[in-house]
Scaffold this active site. Structure first.
Site, PDB file in Angstrom:
ATOM      1  N   ARG A  58       0.864  -1.173   0.000  1.00 55.29           N
ATOM      2  CA  ARG A  58       0.000   0.000   0.000  1.00 55.29           C
ATOM      3  C   ARG A  58       0.907   1.231   0.000  1.00 55.29           C
ATOM      4  NH1 ARG A  58       2.470   1.934   3.642  1.00 55.29           N
ATOM      5  NH2 ARG A  58       0.902   3.551   3.816  1.00 55.29           N
ATOM      6  N   GLY A  59       0.273   2.390  -0.178  1.00 57.53           N
ATOM      7  CA  GLY A  59       1.017   3.613  -0.416  1.00 57.53           C
ATOM      8  C   GLY A  59       1.054   3.849  -1.910  1.00 57.53           C
ATOM      9  N   ARG A  98      -7.272  -1.095  -7.441  1.00 59.10           N
ATOM     10  CA  ARG A  98      -7.683  -0.038  -6.511  1.00 59.10           C
ATOM     11  C   ARG A  98      -7.966   1.222  -7.323  1.00 59.10           C
ATOM     12  NH1 ARG A  98      -4.768   0.570  -0.856  1.00 59.10           N
ATOM     13  NH2 ARG A  98      -6.771   1.582  -0.480  1.00 59.10           N
ATOM     14  N   GLN A 205      -2.066   2.230  10.020  1.00 55.34           N
ATOM     15  CA  GLN A 205      -0.779   2.356   9.333  1.00 55.34           C
ATOM     16  C   GLN A 205       0.205   3.202  10.134  1.00 55.34           C
ATOM     17  OE1 GLN A 205      -3.802   2.925   7.846  1.00 55.34           O
ATOM     18  NE2 GLN A 205      -3.768   2.370   5.679  1.00 55.34           N
ATOM     19  N   ASP A 246      -2.606  10.579  -2.412  1.00 55.19           N
ATOM     20  CA  ASP A 246      -2.883   9.530  -3.380  1.00 55.19           C
ATOM     21  C   ASP A 246      -3.339  10.100  -4.716  1.00 55.19           C
ATOM     22  OD1 ASP A 246      -3.066   6.516  -2.084  1.00 55.19           O
ATOM     23  OD2 ASP A 246      -3.216   8.112  -0.617  1.00 55.19           O
ATOM     24  N   ASN A 256      -6.201  11.929   0.224  1.00 55.17           N
ATOM     25  CA  ASN A 256      -5.226  11.194   1.023  1.00 55.17           C
ATOM     26  C   ASN A 256      -5.985  10.346   2.035  1.00 55.17           C
ATOM     27  OD1 ASN A 256      -2.399  10.640   1.628  1.00 55.17           O
ATOM     28  ND2 ASN A 256      -2.737  11.703   3.558  1.00 55.17           N
ATOM     29  N   LYS A 257      -5.243   9.599   2.830  1.00 58.36           N
ATOM     30  CA  LYS A 257      -5.846   8.683   3.793  1.00 58.36           C
ATOM     31  C   LYS A 257      -6.918   9.387   4.619  1.00 58.36           C
ATOM     32  CE  LYS A 257      -5.044   5.222   4.022  1.00 58.36           C
ATOM     33  NZ  LYS A 257      -5.746   4.160   3.268  1.00 58.36           N
TER      34      LYS A 257
END
Length: 354
Positions: A58-59, A98, A205, A246, A256-257
């Site tokens: 991930r990332g 994704r 995370q 992202d 983003n997250k």
């Protein structure tokens, strides 16, 4: 750990989370950290797509790098009959893994362009492997450049503390980090007092990955619940909130997250700088604003359980978006390897990325 070895050949390139061996790809299973450091060996593109979907890797940058290697594997294991159709199908499967991180599609587009120029399977195997390795190396170089740009913008003269969200380090990139790369560089320059790391629910995370990375590298880190960020900023302990991205749109909005948007609101209220650090491959100038970004939603079990242990009533309705969108008006600076956009807007973004 922060500068893992990268070779010049396409048969031995490795970083903290991704190892390429020419005929196979190894991914560190980030779902099991910090308890286990378990590597998964993949020899086909379908396994890479599944690993991206299931968050083994991930990332945003690491997803793009892994997808590029997935295309290289598809070529290496193509049957030889309608080899072009096999590789095209692999690219489609990887693209569907994704939806939000634009680095995935950026990397696949680069691979598809090279693939379109190949006239034989032998040529495709060679060139796609070389291109994937170059994408990996370029990301590491971009990480290092971003750290330099960020520190120059901060104009730091004495140590200070920062707060970060999710994981944007060597695990999430080609080997150094985006936001966490800036934090590494601050530490190297003896300008870092402490890193406050949001735990980052629901996948944790921050507590599982960021705290693990920083502790291994001897970088001072204090783990906090996401809900404690307001109190930390109010106490005046933090000079900058530094996060990754992202996807960044043409007007400077940032996906983003989940939880990043609330941090930006808190930072603006408390007059703390808010910095987004991401490679230019994260910038999507084809999207006008954040409202155009597809936001991935995942299964509610990720909220109702932690590693299979039920922590909420079974079957209770859950809302589980993986990302949120932070409007450009709340962002002080966006840092990429191409340079810095202060108080981002369409004009500033177009000037750097047109």
């Amino acid at each position: 750990m922060s500068r893992a070895p990268v070779s010049s050949g396409d048969r031995a390139i490795g970083t903290v989370a991704i190892r390429w061996h020419g005929g196979s790809l190894e991914l560190l299973d980030q779902r099991l950290l910090p308890d286990q450091e378990h590597w998964i060996t993949l020899e086909g593109s379908a396994g890479v797509a599944q690993s991206i979907r299931n968050m083994v890797v991930r990332g945003a940058p690491a997803i793009g790098i892994s997808a590029a290697y997935g295309v290289a594997l598809a070529a290496r294991h193509a049957g030889g009959g309608d080899w072009k159709a096999e590789i095209k199908q692999a690219i489609r499967e990887l693209a569907a893994s994704r939806p939000t991180a634009v680095n995935l599609f950026w990397a696949l587009q680069k691979m598809e362009q090279v693939f379109s120029e190949c006239h034989s399977l032998e040529e495709a195997v060679k060139r796609l492997s070389e291109t994937a390795v170059q994408i990996h190396k370029d990301d590491l170089s971009a990480n290092l450049a971003m750290a330099d740009y960020a520190l120059a913008h901060m104009d730091a003269s004495k140590p200070f503390s920062v707060l970060t969200h999710c994981n944007t380090g060597a695990l999430a990139t080609g080997g150094y980090g985006t936001a966490l790369g800036v934090i590494r560089r601050l530490h190297e320059k003896k300008l870092l007092k402490d890193v406050f790391a949001d735990e980052t629910r629901p996948w944790l995370q921050g507590s599982r990955l960021t705290a693990w990375e920083l502790a291994r590298d001897g970088i001072p880190v204090t783990l906090n619940a996401d809900g404690a960020a307001a109190s930390i900023l109010a106490a005046g302990h933090v000079r900058w909130v530094i996060v990754g991205a992202d996807r960044i749109t043409a007007n400077g909005d940032v996906a983003n997250k989940i939880g990043t948007y609330s941090l930006a609101v808190l930072a603006r209220h408390h007059k703390v700088g808010f910095m987004v650090v991401a490679p230019s491959s994260t910038v999507d100038m084809a999207l006008a604003s954040g409202k155009d970004i597809p936001i991935e939603e995942r299964e509610g079990e990720e909220l109702r359980q932690v590693r299979g242990v039920q922590i909420a009533p079974a079957g209770v309705k859950a809302f589980n978006p993986v990302f949120d969108v932070t409007p450009a008006s709340l962002i002080d600076v966006i840092v990429t390897e191409k340079g810095v956009v202060s108080t981002p807007n369409l004009t500033g973004m177009s000037g750097l990325f047109s």
